[in-house]
Design an enzyme around this catalytic site. Structure first.
Site, PDB file in Angstrom:
ATOM      1  N   CYS A 119      38.319  48.685  34.979  1.00 22.82           N
ATOM      2  CA  CYS A 119      38.965  47.562  35.646  1.00 22.82           C
ATOM      3  C   CYS A 119      37.985  46.431  35.970  1.00 22.82           C
ATOM      4  CB  CYS A 119      39.685  48.082  36.894  1.00 22.82           C
ATOM      5  SG  CYS A 119      40.949  46.969  37.521  1.00 22.82           S
ATOM      6  N   HIS A 120      37.714  46.186  37.251  1.00 21.30           N
ATOM      7  CA  HIS A 120      36.760  45.154  37.665  1.00 21.30           C
ATOM      8  C   HIS A 120      35.338  45.696  37.782  1.00 21.30           C
ATOM      9  CE1 HIS A 120      40.497  43.085  38.692  1.00 21.30           C
ATOM     10  NE2 HIS A 120      39.804  41.976  38.770  1.00 21.30           N
TER      11      HIS A 120
END
Length: 195
Positions: A119-120
């Site tokens: 994800c991030h």
């Protein structure tokens, strides 16, 4: 199966599933996972956020659980670990400002040790300068960062369930990709799971 010692870099408002589920999965198969957060010690915790995909233009965010830290950040020596995991959520955007976080990530990359990011979490990889000429994916909003850092973008499927491997680097777009992301990470680790 050889037991691997893994460090997981988290911070407050790490994505709940992206910290807890990999921690539990890797522990379940017999690996030792040390969850750490800059400025915190073993026995403390970080707050998590639950990100969900509910048809809006981006993910929604809700309060999650407290996630226990199993080691002290200041005591982490990358040479003592076999692999690194970086969950997503809101934590990567600020833990990447910590010079020691960047040193740790660069040490794992330089030693060609397995790194899993989701994800991030890839924001930390970008800040450490370790995605150049590497195929990886992330939450789509992180794509410009990866491409500006010289990384090769791996397309995200409609269900956010795919993952990519480039040498020692294993990446996925979000928590729906856990089955493929963790399976591929275990393969890179050399872990054999018998059916």
């Amino acid at each position: 199966m050889a037991v691997r010692k893994i460090v997981m870099l988290v911070g407050d408002y790490v994505e709940d599933y992206e910290a807890m589920v990999p921690f539990q999965m890797l522990t379940m198969v017999g690996h030792v996972v040390h969850s750490v957060c800059p400025g915190k010690k073993a026995g403390e915790s970080v707050r998590t956020a639950i990100h969900d995909f509910e048809g809006d233009q981006t993910y929604s965010e809700k309060p999650g659980h407290n996630f226990a830290l199993t080691a002290s950040f200041d005591e982490i020596d990358p040479n003592a670990y076999d692999a690194l995991v970086i969950p997503g959520g809101r934590a990567p955007e600020y833990i990447r400002l910590n010079p020691r976080v960047i040193e740790i990530v660069r040490a794992f990359a330089a030693a060609d040790k397995p790194i899993a990011a989701v994800c991030h979490g890839q924001q930390v990889l970008v800040a450490a300068g370790v995605v150049e000429n590497r195929l990886c994916t992330a939450y789509p909003a992180v794509r410009p960062d990866i491409e500006r850092a010289g990384g090769k973008w791996g397309e995200v499927n409609d269900t956010f369930s795919n993952a990519y491997v480039d040498g020692n680097l294993v990446t996925a777009a979000a928590w729906p990709g856990h089955p493929e992301w963790m399976r591929k990470f275990l393969e890179v680790l050399g872990s054999k799971i018998e059916p």
